[in-house]
Design a protein around this motif. Structure first.
Motif, PDB file in Angstrom:
ATOM      1  N   PHE A 232       0.823  -1.206   0.000  1.00  0.00           N
ATOM      2  CA  PHE A 232       0.000   0.000   0.000  1.00  0.00           C
ATOM      3  C   PHE A 232       0.860   1.260   0.000  1.00  0.00           C
ATOM      4  CE2 PHE A 232      -3.402  -2.686   2.270  1.00  0.00           C
ATOM      5  CZ  PHE A 232      -3.887  -3.144   1.058  1.00  0.00           C
ATOM      6  N   PHE A 233       1.977   1.224   0.703  1.00  0.00           N
ATOM      7  CA  PHE A 233       2.905   2.356   0.706  1.00  0.00           C
ATOM      8  C   PHE A 233       3.402   2.617  -0.722  1.00  0.00           C
ATOM      9  CE2 PHE A 233       7.294   3.914   0.812  1.00  0.00           C
ATOM     10  CZ  PHE A 233       7.111   5.124   1.460  1.00  0.00           C
ATOM     11  N   THR A 234       3.871   1.563  -1.367  1.00  0.00           N
ATOM     12  CA  THR A 234       4.413   1.698  -2.714  1.00  0.00           C
ATOM     13  C   THR A 234       3.361   2.202  -3.695  1.00  0.00           C
ATOM     14  OG1 THR A 234       5.997  -0.066  -2.269  1.00  0.00           O
ATOM     15  CG2 THR A 234       5.576   0.446  -4.579  1.00  0.00           C
ATOM     16  N   TYR A 235       2.155   1.646  -3.630  1.00  0.00           N
ATOM     17  CA  TYR A 235       1.089   2.081  -4.527  1.00  0.00           C
ATOM     18  C   TYR A 235       0.748   3.553  -4.308  1.00  0.00           C
ATOM     19  CZ  TYR A 235       0.101  -2.835  -5.696  1.00  0.00           C
ATOM     20  OH  TYR A 235       0.185  -4.135  -6.127  1.00  0.00           O
ATOM     21  N   THR A 236       0.742   3.981  -3.058  1.00  0.00           N
ATOM     22  CA  THR A 236       0.393   5.370  -2.755  1.00  0.00           C
ATOM     23  C   THR A 236       1.468   6.328  -3.251  1.00  0.00           C
ATOM     24  OG1 THR A 236      -0.903   4.674  -0.850  1.00  0.00           O
ATOM     25  CG2 THR A 236      -0.214   6.982  -0.906  1.00  0.00           C
ATOM     26  N   ILE A 237       2.727   5.972  -3.089  1.00  0.00           N
ATOM     27  CA  ILE A 237       3.800   6.833  -3.581  1.00  0.00           C
ATOM     28  C   ILE A 237       3.717   6.932  -5.105  1.00  0.00           C
ATOM     29  CG2 ILE A 237       6.300   7.184  -3.740  1.00  0.00           C
ATOM     30  CD1 ILE A 237       4.976   7.580  -0.905  1.00  0.00           C
ATOM     31  N   ARG A 238       3.418   5.836  -5.728  1.00  0.00           N
ATOM     32  CA  ARG A 238       3.270   5.831  -7.187  1.00  0.00           C
ATOM     33  C   ARG A 238       2.116   6.765  -7.599  1.00  0.00           C
ATOM     34  NH1 ARG A 238       2.763   0.266 -10.529  1.00  0.00           N
ATOM     35  NH2 ARG A 238       1.805   1.131 -12.357  1.00  0.00           N
ATOM     36  N   GLU A 239       1.011   6.697  -6.881  1.00  0.00           N
ATOM     37  CA  GLU A 239      -0.123   7.575  -7.150  1.00  0.00           C
ATOM     38  C   GLU A 239       0.259   9.041  -6.934  1.00  0.00           C
ATOM     39  OE1 GLU A 239      -4.634   8.403  -5.424  1.00  0.00           O
ATOM     40  OE2 GLU A 239      -3.571   6.598  -4.796  1.00  0.00           O
ATOM     41  N   LEU A 240       0.999   9.306  -5.884  1.00  0.00           N
ATOM     42  CA  LEU A 240       1.458  10.661  -5.589  1.00  0.00           C
ATOM     43  C   LEU A 240       2.339  11.192  -6.726  1.00  0.00           C
ATOM     44  CD1 LEU A 240       1.491  12.868  -3.327  1.00  0.00           C
ATOM     45  CD2 LEU A 240       3.595  11.789  -2.523  1.00  0.00           C
ATOM     46  N   PHE A 241       3.262  10.361  -7.196  1.00  0.00           N
ATOM     47  CA  PHE A 241       4.128  10.770  -8.303  1.00  0.00           C
ATOM     48  C   PHE A 241       3.312  11.040  -9.559  1.00  0.00           C
ATOM     49  CE2 PHE A 241       7.747  10.218  -5.822  1.00  0.00           C
ATOM     50  CZ  PHE A 241       8.906  10.450  -6.550  1.00  0.00           C
ATOM     51  N   ASP A 242       2.275  10.251  -9.796  1.00  0.00           N
ATOM     52  CA  ASP A 242       1.424  10.478 -10.956  1.00  0.00           C
ATOM     53  C   ASP A 242       0.728  11.831 -10.871  1.00  0.00           C
ATOM     54  OD1 ASP A 242       2.145   8.029 -12.002  1.00  0.00           O
ATOM     55  OD2 ASP A 242       0.277   7.019 -11.432  1.00  0.00           O
ATOM     56  N   LYS A 243       0.366  12.263  -9.666  1.00  0.00           N
ATOM     57  CA  LYS A 243      -0.275  13.564  -9.473  1.00  0.00           C
ATOM     58  C   LYS A 243       0.735  14.712  -9.649  1.00  0.00           C
ATOM     59  CE  LYS A 243      -3.896  12.083  -6.285  1.00  0.00           C
ATOM     60  NZ  LYS A 243      -5.015  12.402  -7.167  1.00  0.00           N
ATOM     61  N   ILE A 244       1.930  14.512  -9.151  1.00  0.00           N
ATOM     62  CA  ILE A 244       2.945  15.569  -9.169  1.00  0.00           C
ATOM     63  C   ILE A 244       3.604  15.700 -10.539  1.00  0.00           C
ATOM     64  CG2 ILE A 244       5.201  16.235  -8.229  1.00  0.00           C
ATOM     65  CD1 ILE A 244       4.204  15.036  -5.538  1.00  0.00           C
ATOM     66  N   PHE A 245       3.811  14.570 -11.195  1.00  0.00           N
ATOM     67  CA  PHE A 245       4.482  14.559 -12.503  1.00  0.00           C
ATOM     68  C   PHE A 245       3.529  14.007 -13.572  1.00  0.00           C
ATOM     69  CE2 PHE A 245       7.732  13.738  -9.244  1.00  0.00           C
ATOM     70  CZ  PHE A 245       8.587  14.812  -9.458  1.00  0.00           C
ATOM     71  N   PRO A 246       2.512  14.777 -13.953  1.00  0.00           N
ATOM     72  CA  PRO A 246       1.513  14.251 -14.882  1.00  0.00           C
ATOM     73  C   PRO A 246       2.077  13.923 -16.267  1.00  0.00           C
ATOM     74  CG  PRO A 246       1.142  16.586 -14.491  1.00  0.00           C
ATOM     75  CD  PRO A 246       2.237  16.151 -13.569  1.00  0.00           C
ATOM     76  N   ASP A 247       3.209  14.517 -16.628  1.00  0.00           N
ATOM     77  CA  ASP A 247       3.795  14.277 -17.950  1.00  0.00           C
ATOM     78  C   ASP A 247       4.878  13.206 -17.946  1.00  0.00           C
ATOM     79  OD1 ASP A 247       2.181  16.255 -19.025  1.00  0.00           O
ATOM     80  OD2 ASP A 247       3.641  17.821 -18.575  1.00  0.00           O
ATOM     81  N   GLY A 248       4.974  12.463 -16.891  1.00  0.00           N
ATOM     82  CA  GLY A 248       6.011  11.443 -16.850  1.00  0.00           C
ATOM     83  C   GLY A 248       6.424  11.124 -15.440  1.00  0.00           C
ATOM     84  N   ALA A 249       7.644  10.693 -15.301  1.00  0.00           N
ATOM     85  CA  ALA A 249       8.201  10.271 -14.018  1.00  0.00           C
ATOM     86  C   ALA A 249       7.405   9.127 -13.418  1.00  0.00           C
ATOM     87  CB  ALA A 249       8.326  11.429 -13.033  1.00  0.00           C
ATOM     88  N   GLN A 250       6.824   8.289 -14.296  1.00  0.00           N
ATOM     89  CA  GLN A 250       6.137   7.119 -13.777  1.00  0.00           C
ATOM     90  C   GLN A 250       7.114   6.340 -12.913  1.00  0.00           C
ATOM     91  OE1 GLN A 250       5.023   8.334 -16.690  1.00  0.00           O
ATOM     92  NE2 GLN A 250       2.948   8.494 -15.939  1.00  0.00           N
TER      93      GLN A 250
END
Length: 121
Positions: A35-53
């Motif tokens: 759950f930690f990993t999934y949430t950080i991934r979701e956070l990065f998707d919000k912060i870097f909408p053009d990449g940084a998956q």
């Protein structure tokens, strides 16, 4: 000349309720890590909408270590991440999320009955 720090508290506030719900419902330490990993991934998707998956193997909870998480050098070295990482509250946000997850992880380590009974069902 002063540099202004960028804040991602809005993105943190968007992911936090679901994160807390998932962490509180986690029945094993592996669930907490996932759950930690999934949430950080979701956070990065919000912060870097053009990449940084963020790939799942590029971030992980490390509750026994400071700051509580590990993030790969390949992520931190990305051009779009480097500036944001050093000039924002993103590292602090990850640390706060790691603290929440780390507390649940420690609780489950001390009280494994719940997850063991779930495994036996």
């Amino acid at each position: 000349m002063t540099t202004q720090q960028k804040s991602f508290s809005k993105a943190e506030n968007e992911v936090m309720p679901e994160f807390r719900r998932r962490i509180n419902e986690a029945e094993s330490t592996e669930d907490v890590k996932k759950f930690f990993t999934y949430t950080i991934r979701e956070l990065f998707d919000k912060i870097f909408p053009d990449g940084a998956q963020l790939n799942l193997d590029e971030i992980r909870l490390q509750p026994e270590e400071s700051p509580g998480y590990w993030i790969s050098e390949s992520v931190l070295g990305r051009e779009d991440v480097t500036g944001v990482w050093s000039m924002s509250d993103l590292p602090n946000i990850l640390e706060r999320l790691a603290q929440v997850a780390g507390n649940r992880h420690a609780h489950l380590m001390k009280n494994p009955q719940r997850s063991e009974s779930k495994i036996r069902m």
